[in-house]
Design an enzyme around this catalytic site. Structure first.
Site, PDB file in Angstrom:
ATOM      1  CE  LYS C  70       5.519  58.713  23.311  1.00 26.24           C
ATOM      2  NZ  LYS C  70       4.962  59.874  24.011  1.00 26.24           N
ATOM      3  CB  SER C 145       8.287  61.614  25.103  1.00 26.78           C
ATOM      4  OG  SER C 145       6.906  61.522  25.295  1.00 26.78           O
ATOM      5  CB  SER C 169       4.803  63.864  24.997  1.00 23.81           C
ATOM      6  OG  SER C 169       5.695  64.078  26.061  1.00 23.81           O
TER       7      SER C 169
END
Lengths: 477, 95, 482
Positions: C70, C145, C169
């Site tokens: 990420k 996210s 997330s």
């Protein structure tokens, strides 16, 4: 109307750990800019703090040495504000669970004993350094200092004069030096002090509005700044005007405090517990262990020296004025147990040597055994004081002991009757006028003749013996 | 009203966040809704509870006072928007 | 079969048998990327497709297998921008600990996954670049996210990815994209190098195609880190070796607050079927209550935003990233102007919302009413779980109240968006581990995920149950039609 000053001091002490508070960068003054840095002390995204164990122990030591109540459960908090020298725009500090609270420092000022209460002792990280090049529209930031461990010691407003403040700082600095946790050098910034001062009518309990004083770079400056500020506030109060709560900077050149062009609003630091650090929970034994490592502190040493060695407070204070000196003194006593002469020699010739070369007793490199021996040789009459001073000079330059030097240079004090008589006769023979002067009643002439004997013997003659023998000899003239 | 436009402006100032007037307005509306929702916490009896704030499963974490290698400035300075030599450069701070 | 469709453990086998070379893996991924990435946009910027160094072929469990991480996980010298304008151009001069571990095991960073800006979001729509799309239906969000991390794995543009989970997330996008995503116990995995959102809630975790891969990755990235004061000094079990243990006799709790009247019927149906399947494998169930569940979202949005407002204060244009020095009218000192302009332009709307809320709840006069109170309710939420785990090994819930919603559907309703996290948030507040794995598809063909929560450091039990479920169903074999 008579006013009483109410003064509190906030002292920041930079701990002399090898590394910073929360990372492994070197904790060093004077390095080239932005070289002692890493993701943690720069506050780079993703970095995390890890507490320096030494910093922890040193903080606890100070709290204990100041008679504070140590806290078993300690935590850190974030103090949030924006400033370019603060890499994360928050400072890791301590808010409601600091290392130690509610202590006291007893000081002795102008013949009076005073107790200055210590509110709290807490650990925080230092900010970087800002530079403002003259005439430019920008400032420069160096993060070498960011993250250095700082101990904040806050007193209660128990001081009432610039002298109180000066003595408090002097005593506090001495304790910190005894603990060997900081250099306490205001010039290098390892000790900083801000003052809070307000005035109130004598007898009133309610405190007046306080001003905060900053930018004082020596204990002298603090005393001067407080003195000035008292006068300034008195004048305002006499004019029946209110004191503004403000921050003022000490201007060394102009010798006055000036208003800082203020930061607009009062700070809202939004303290909250630092989530990147755990709680620190010391078992009672661990606190006791730290307590056990405390050296004998200045106050206790002073008392003991006065008691055991019969010193006056003044004299004892000189010997304990550095832990190194006090320890050295006691080492000497192991070799020659004569406290007063040893103290005199240390406070006299040795101290002036240290001062002129601006070095510590340890750096002087003079073995206690040697100094003790030298002093004993004076006391037992082997050499005169004068000669001893010369021997000391040689000792300081070489690592020889006094006996070796005395033998080498043949400095042995001459006390033997036959030898002395020879020199006395010579002096008498060469100074007929003085002899006559003495015989006709001029007492000073005796000392002149003794002096001549000292000269003839290159200082080696034992002055007392000379005086006695001369007096006897002259009776026969 | 739990939060006013002035409140939003004050907070934005504390957080050094530049907001347009439109942003201030819409934030005020949105935060009002959120704060109303959050108010449900007032119903909880917390009188017998301690706060849970710090690392759950560890305590007393230290590092020894032993130096580690620092970053070379050449790895960090090129990231800066403004510099002078190895100093970070910022608009002058007026005191 | 093209290598990009395989799991890490399958590739390990082929590599060990010398049936394939690492360059082939990368080549197949690259080709897949060319086809699907324009539709999915899972990556924050173009993937690196680095030349594999000869060393990385030789050592470690992940030798030759590329990793996607990420965009909030630091890798030395690579752009790491949290999908935010304010971190424009930021290349960290160091590796996150998890990246060191990946590299140490022979893997290498292939790409940075798209995300909600600073991990603020549940739909991957607040990225400063573009939204990621759900591979199962590109009109729908992948969740957030870690939307890019989930979508890349679901679309077989990646073998595995690492995401971060603060309030769900990893798990929520895993559920919405039909992959396996785990949030470890707080402190199980080092946070050093993870750009912080909420320090007391964040954890890095793997998103994978199946449970075995997830166990493999967790074993590699877990462990005590002396650079992270919150990382636990606990031994790391050999998770993959413990997968195949029988689940007979395991006791699983069903919290009634997660199965309320009016919940999405397809999700309820899916969970019921999952429960039945597990029952047939010898698992026993019991209904429990987690009474403080209704307060979790409120607690989260106080604590997480408070910590975030402080963590994001460092983005000010001084040392790195965006700096906006244009003078504005305000008549403020230039330094203050710089801060405000930089942060005003650099942060997106959701970031500003959270920073404002977080600053507010910490501000003078409000700390007790908000942050302190929320911290106490947090303790009560944790107590709820502690009580349940005295009698049960695991807890079973849905991961998300809905399947993937459409792009733009919730962007104007922040509170509604926040409520998407309702099932996942409590695990972060209590610091316990939780996994999401696929357990169904809606009639419209969108994945449904089930969540299994475990005791602190009880990941092996979670994996065990998840593995048996997975091996006795075929949901993990379903693929989006791309």
């Amino acid at each position: 109307m008579k006013y009483e000053a109410v003064i509190g001091l906030e002292v920041h002490v930079q701990l002399k750990t090898k590394t910073k508070a929360f990372c492994g960068c070197v904790n060093e003054f004077g390095s080239k800019e932005n070289t002692n840095i890493c993701p943690v002390c720069l506050g780079l995204p993703g970095s995390l703090p890890v507490l320096n164990e030494k910093a922890y122990k040193m903080s606890m030591k100070v709290g204990l040495a100041l008679d504070c109540v140590p806290r078993q459960c300690v935590k850190f908090d974030r103090k949030n504000y924006f400033y370019p020298d603060l890499p994360k725009n928050f400072q890791i500090s301590q808010y409601d669970m600091p290392f130690a609270e509610n202590g006291a420092l007893d000081i002795y000022v102008n013949g009076q004993d005073k107790k200055i209460r210590i509110k709290r002792v807490h650990l925080e990280e230092d900010a970087g350094k800002l530079m403002h090049p003259e005439g430019e529209s920008y400032s420069l930031v160096d993060f070498n200092r960011a993250g250095a461990p700082l101990l904040e010691i806050v007193s209660e407003p128990d001081m009432h004069s610039p002298d109180d403040a000066y003595q408090y700082l002097t005593d506090l600095k001495l304790i910190i030096q005894y603990l060997d946790i900081s250099d306490c050098d205001m010039e290098k910034g390892s000790l900083r002090c801000d003052a809070n001062i307000s005035l109130r009518p004598e007898g009133q309990v309610k405190l007046g509005t306080k001003a905060e004083l900053k930018n004082m770079n020596s204990f002298k400056a603090i005393k001067a700044a407080l003195t000035y500020e008292i006068k300034r506030q008195e004048k305002i109060l006499e004019n029946k005007e209110p004191i503004a709560q403000e921050t003022r900077l000490w201007d060394e050149e102009k010798e006055q405090t000036i208003l800082m062009r203020s930061k607009e609003e009062a700070h809202d630091y939004r303290y909250f517990p630092e989530p990147d650090l755990p709680i620190f929970d010391l078992a009672g034994e661990e606190i006791q262990d730290i307590m056990d490592t405390l050296p004998e502190l200045p106050k206790a040493k002073l008392g003991r020296f006065m008691g055991s060695y019969g010193f006056s407070q003044k004299d004892a204070a000189v010997i304990i004025s550095s832990k190194g000196l006090a320890d050295y003194f006691e080492s000497c006593l192991k070799f020659f147990n004569a406290p007063k002469p040893v103290a005199n020699w240390l406070a006299g010739p040795v101290f002036s040597e240290m001062n002129s070369r601006n070095i510590s007793i340890v750096s002087l490199g003079l073995a206690p055994e040697h100094l003790a021996k030298l002093i004993s040789r004076v006391e037992d009459g082997s050499i005169s004081r004068l000669v001893a001073k010369d021997v000391l000079s040689v000792m300081l330059k070489t690592s020889q002991g006094p006996d070796a030097i005395i033998k080498d240079k043949g400095l042995q004090q001459v006390s033997g009757a036959s030898e002395l008589n020879k020199i006395i006769d010579e002096a008498i023979a060469n100074n007929k006028k003085s002899v006559d002067d003495y015989l006709s009643g001029k007492e000073n002439a005796l000392m002149f003749l003794v002096g001549q004997v000292m000269k003839l013997s290159s200082g080696k003659a034992n002055p007392k013996a000379v005086k006695d023998m001369m007096t006897e000899r002259l009776k026969k003239c | 009203m739990r939060i006013s436009k002035d409140d939003v402006k004050n907070i934005a100032n504390l957080a050094r966040l530049g907001l347009t007037d439109i942003e201030v307005e819409s934030l005020q509306v949105q935060l009002e809704v959120i704060l109303e929702y959050i108010d449900k916490l007032k119903k909880v009896d917390v009188s017998k509870t301690h706060a849970l704030t710090n690392a759950l499963y560890v305590k007393n974490v230290y590092r020894p006072d032993i130096p580690k290698a620092s970053l070379d400035p050449s790895k960090v300075m090129p990231l800066s928007p403004a510099r002078e030599g190895n100093f970070f450069k910022v608009p002058k701070i007026i005191e | 079969m093209k290598l990009n469709f395989l799991t890490a453990h399958e590739l390990q086998g082929l590599l060990a048998a010398k049936k394939i070379e690492p360059v082939q893996i990368l080549a197949d991924i690259e080709e897949r990327c060319r086809i699907v990435e324009p539709k999915i946009r899972a990556y924050a910027r173009a993937p690196f497709f680095r030349k594999i160094s000869s060393e990385s072929r030789l050592q470690g469990e992940l030798s030759g297998i590329p990793a996607v991480i990420k965009d909030n996980i630091c890798s030395d010298g690579d752009l790491t921008e949290c999908c935010s304008r304010i971190l424009e151009g930021f290349r960290p001069p160091y590796d996150a600990t998890v990246v060191e571990k990946l590299k140490g095991n022979g893997s290498f960073i292939m790409a940075k996954a798209n995300m909600d800006e600073f991990a603020f979001g549940s739909s991957c729509e607040t990225s400063c670049f573009y939204p990621t799309r759900n591979p199962w239906n590109t009109d729908h969000v992948p969740g957030g996210s870690s939307g890019g991390a989930a979508a890349s794995v679901a679309a077989d543009e990646a073998i595995f990815s690492l995401g971060s989970d603060t309030g769900g997330s990893i798990r929520q996008p895993a559920a919405l994209c039909g992959v396996v995503g785990l949030k470890p116990t707080y402190g199980r995995v080092s946070r050093y190098g993870l750009i912080a959102f909420a320090s007391s809630l964040d954890q890095i975790g793997p998103l994978t195609k199946d449970v075995r891969d997830n166990a493999l990755l967790l074993k590699i990235i877990s462990g005590h880190d002396e650079k992270d004061s919150t990382s636990a000094d606990m031994p790391v079990p050999d998770y993959p070796a413990l997968l195949e243990k029988d689940v007979r006799g395991m006791r699983v709790a069903i919290p009634r607050e997660y199965f309320v009247e009016g919940m999405d019927p397809e999700i309820r149906q899916s969970l019921t079927e999952a429960k039945n399947k597990l029952g047939s494998l010898g698992v026993s169930f019991g209904e429990v209550s987690l009474p403080h569940t209704e307060y979790a979202v409120a607690v989260y949005y106080i604590i997480a935003t408070a910590e975030a407002s402080s963590n994001l204060a460092r983005f000010d244009g001084v040392q790195y990233g965006l700096r906006n020095s244009e003078k504005t009218n305000s008549g403020q000192p230039p330094l203050i102007s710089m801060y405000k302009e930089t942060r005003g332009r650099g942060f997106g709307a959701e970031a500003k919302r959270r920073i404002t809320l977080g600053t507010y709840v910490l501000s003078s006069g409000y700390y007790d009413a908000y942050y302190l109170r929320a911290s106490k309710v947090r303790a009560l939420i944790k107590d709820d779980f502690d009580k349940v785990f005295k009698e049960f090994d695991l807890i079973l819930t849905p991961t998300s109240p809905t399947a993937a919603f459409k792009l733009g559907e919730k962007t104007n309703d922040p509170l509604n968006m926040y409520l998407s996290d309702i099932y996942t948030i409590s695990a972060n507040l209590a610091g316990i581990p939780a996994i999401s794995l696929p357990c169904g598809l809606t009639k419209k063909g969108l994945p449904i995920g089930m969540q299994v929560l475990g005791k602190p450091f009880g990941e092996e039990d979670i994996f065990r149950l998840a593995y048996q479920y997975e091996q006795n169903t075929a949901w993990h074999k379903e693929k989006p039609k791309l």
